[in-house]
Write a protein that holds these residues in place. Structure first.
Motif, mmCIF file in Angstrom:
data_model
loop_
_atom_site.group_PDB
_atom_site.id
_atom_site.type_symbol
_atom_site.label_atom_id
_atom_site.label_comp_id
_atom_site.label_asym_id
_atom_site.label_seq_id
_atom_site.Cartn_x
_atom_site.Cartn_y
_atom_site.Cartn_z
ATOM 1 N N ASN A 103 9.679 -16.894 8.417
ATOM 2 C CA ASN A 103 10.793 -16.298 9.146
ATOM 3 C C ASN A 103 10.601 -14.825 9.470
ATOM 4 O O ASN A 103 11.430 -14.239 10.172
ATOM 5 N N TRP A 104 9.519 -14.220 8.963
ATOM 6 C CA TRP A 104 9.339 -12.775 9.152
ATOM 7 C C TRP A 104 7.872 -12.443 8.965
ATOM 8 O O TRP A 104 7.225 -12.954 8.037
ATOM 9 N N SER A 105 7.345 -11.579 9.827
ATOM 10 C CA SER A 105 5.939 -11.182 9.739
ATOM 11 C C SER A 105 5.842 -9.665 9.889
ATOM 12 O O SER A 105 5.500 -9.147 10.968
ATOM 13 N N PRO A 106 6.159 -8.917 8.824
ATOM 14 C CA PRO A 106 6.166 -7.455 8.932
ATOM 15 C C PRO A 106 4.760 -6.861 8.890
ATOM 16 O O PRO A 106 3.826 -7.441 8.329
ATOM 17 N N LEU A 107 4.644 -5.686 9.486
ATOM 18 C CA LEU A 107 3.431 -4.879 9.456
ATOM 19 C C LEU A 107 3.694 -3.711 8.517
ATOM 20 O O LEU A 107 4.680 -2.989 8.683
ATOM 21 N N LEU A 108 2.814 -3.496 7.529
ATOM 22 C CA LEU A 108 3.068 -2.518 6.472
ATOM 23 C C LEU A 108 1.943 -1.483 6.434
ATOM 24 O O LEU A 108 0.956 -1.635 5.719
ATOM 25 N N PRO A 109 2.074 -0.395 7.193
ATOM 26 C CA PRO A 109 1.058 0.655 7.171
ATOM 27 C C PRO A 109 1.258 1.598 5.987
ATOM 28 O O PRO A 109 2.348 1.710 5.426
ATOM 29 N N ALA A 110 0.182 2.304 5.624
ATOM 30 C CA ALA A 110 0.233 3.268 4.521
ATOM 31 C C ALA A 110 -0.878 4.282 4.693
ATOM 32 O O ALA A 110 -1.925 3.991 5.274
ATOM 33 N N ALA A 111 -0.640 5.494 4.187
ATOM 34 C CA ALA A 111 -1.652 6.548 4.188
ATOM 35 C C ALA A 111 -1.527 7.348 2.901
ATOM 36 O O ALA A 111 -0.413 7.613 2.430
ATOM 37 N N PHE A 112 -2.673 7.725 2.329
ATOM 38 C CA PHE A 112 -2.718 8.472 1.078
ATOM 39 C C PHE A 112 -3.735 9.605 1.213
ATOM 40 O O PHE A 112 -4.856 9.388 1.683
ATOM 41 N N PHE A 113 -3.335 10.781 0.815
ATOM 42 C CA PHE A 113 -4.246 11.926 0.799
ATOM 43 C C PHE A 113 -4.208 12.563 -0.577
ATOM 44 O O PHE A 113 -3.141 12.835 -1.119
ATOM 45 N N SER A 114 -5.374 12.785 -1.168
ATOM 46 C CA SER A 114 -5.462 13.442 -2.466
ATOM 47 C C SER A 114 -6.518 14.531 -2.399
ATOM 48 O O SER A 114 -7.511 14.420 -1.668
ATOM 49 N N SER A 115 -6.297 15.600 -3.164
ATOM 50 C CA SER A 115 -7.211 16.733 -3.149
ATOM 51 C C SER A 115 -7.244 17.377 -4.528
ATOM 52 O O SER A 115 -6.212 17.469 -5.218
ATOM 53 N N GLN A 116 -8.433 17.813 -4.928
ATOM 54 C CA GLN A 116 -8.601 18.563 -6.165
ATOM 55 C C GLN A 116 -9.353 19.858 -5.834
ATOM 56 O O GLN A 116 -10.576 19.930 -5.911
ATOM 57 N N PRO A 117 -8.603 20.903 -5.446
ATOM 58 C CA PRO A 117 -9.252 22.138 -5.015
ATOM 59 C C PRO A 117 -10.015 22.859 -6.113
ATOM 60 O O PRO A 117 -10.965 23.589 -5.831
ATOM 61 N N SER A 134 1.557 10.733 -0.202
ATOM 62 C CA SER A 134 1.502 9.320 0.209
ATOM 63 C C SER A 134 2.685 8.988 1.097
ATOM 64 O O SER A 134 3.798 9.496 0.917
ATOM 65 N N VAL A 135 2.418 8.127 2.086
ATOM 66 C CA VAL A 135 3.431 7.597 2.993
ATOM 67 C C VAL A 135 3.135 6.116 3.150
ATOM 68 O O VAL A 135 2.003 5.736 3.478
ATOM 69 N N GLU A 136 4.121 5.252 2.924
ATOM 70 C CA GLU A 136 3.854 3.823 3.045
ATOM 71 C C GLU A 136 5.121 3.039 3.334
ATOM 72 O O GLU A 136 6.234 3.482 3.032
ATOM 73 N N ARG A 137 4.926 1.871 3.913
ATOM 74 C CA ARG A 137 6.021 0.929 4.172
ATOM 75 C C ARG A 137 5.801 -0.312 3.319
ATOM 76 O O ARG A 137 4.671 -0.788 3.166
#
Length: 305
Positions: free
Chosen positions: A102-116, A125-128
């Motif tokens: 009954n439903w076919s969602p699209l779930l994008p995500a992005a992650f950025f990590s840094s150790q200066p 992080s941003v995700e659905r």
């Protein structure tokens, strides 16, 4: 909420140089109300030398949400690209393609990590994701999560971790709050640490489809243990301890209860090619009833060459 999870970090940080990997993953949850989720995936990961040693991954499988007398099932496809893990920063983008009756969602995500430097590390992080209850899925509810976290190592004994979280639900509800953790490493017992963990989450409104109190507050005092074994090919980690949880519902009196949290993690190499990364946990800090318990597990088995 921050989905750069234990097993992904361990797979990334503990793997030797390799060109390709085939793997299987199992992710599951279950609570004392007999609601559960189960995700089974199999996939392939390839190092792209011509694109700066970035890694491309594709996987497929099945995800099912169970509740007494009901269930919702999705076929899952996943595409993922991550930058070179040997840099001081890493970017990962991922899309999950879910297909249900009954439903076919699209779930994008992005992650950025840094150790200066050796003291600081930062993660964004941003995700659905779908809202993980059968009734919410039947109404096609999803949420977008945004999180910013930072770790600061004060010295060899003290580390401070903080995260700000915002969640936007497709039914118009919003949640916001933060998580904090203070970690003290015991110098006399180098495999042990003490942790003070707190969480505060506020919701704009109540929901009958998912847990959404006006305010959720909780604090835990945790003892952690980590040690290598089997010629340092394996690492075991234990974390657990008591806590207090206070929930302020929208239409009922506030409730306070004693809570607990326990986790067991294991990762290592059977040989130069086979790797296992696994985690099992249990907590009572997800609902208001004293008898409520929530179990979660994740497992990654990979073969590299």
């Amino acid at each position: 909420m921050i989905r750069i999870s234990f097993f992904l970090l361990m797979v990334t940080l503990s793997s030797p140089c390799y060109g390709a990997r085939i793997f299987s993953e199992v992710n599951g949850t279950r609570d004392s109300d007999n609601a559960s989720t189960l995700e089974l995936l199999a996939g392939y990961r390839q190092t792209l030398v011509t694109v700066g040693n970035s890694e491309f991954e594709m996987a497929g499988g099945d995800r099912t949400y169970f509740e007494p007398g009901e269930r919702e099932r999705f076929s899952v496809g996943r595409l993922e690209l991550r930058s070179d893990q040997n840099r001081s920063w890493q970017l990962k983008v991922r899309t999950d393609f879910l297909h249900g009756d009954n439903w076919s969602p699209l779930l994008p995500a992005a992650f950025f990590s840094s150790q200066p430097n050796d003291s600081w590390s930062v993660e964004l992080s941003v995700e659905r994701e779908v809202v993980d209850s059968v009734s919410a899925i039947q109404q096609r509810l999803h949420l977008d999560s945004y999180a910013l976290s930072a770790d600061y190592r004060i010295n060899s004994s003290w580390t401070v971790v903080g995260a700000a979280i915002y969640q936007r639900f497709s039914d118009g509800n919003n949640k916001q709050g933060g998580i904090g953790r203070i970690i003290y490493s015991l110098q006399q017992l180098p495999n042990f640490n003490l942790q003070l963990k707190g969480r505060l989450i506020q919701s704009d409104r109540d929901s009958i489809d998912y847990f959404s109190p006006r305010t959720l507050r909780e604090g835990f005092l945790l003892l952690g243990y980590a040690a290598p074994f089997a010629d340092d090919n394996w690492v075991i980690k234990l974390l657990g301890g008591p806590g207090i949880q206070k929930i302020d519902p929208f239409f009922e009196e506030s409730q306070t209860k004693v809570a607990f949290l326990g986790e067991l993690a294991l990762h290592g190499w059977f040989n130069d090619s086979w790797q296992l990364v696994a985690k099992l946990g249990c907590t009572s800090a997800n609902e208001t009833r004293d008898a409520y318990q929530y179990w979660f597990t994740t497992m990654h088995l990979g073969y590299v060459w």
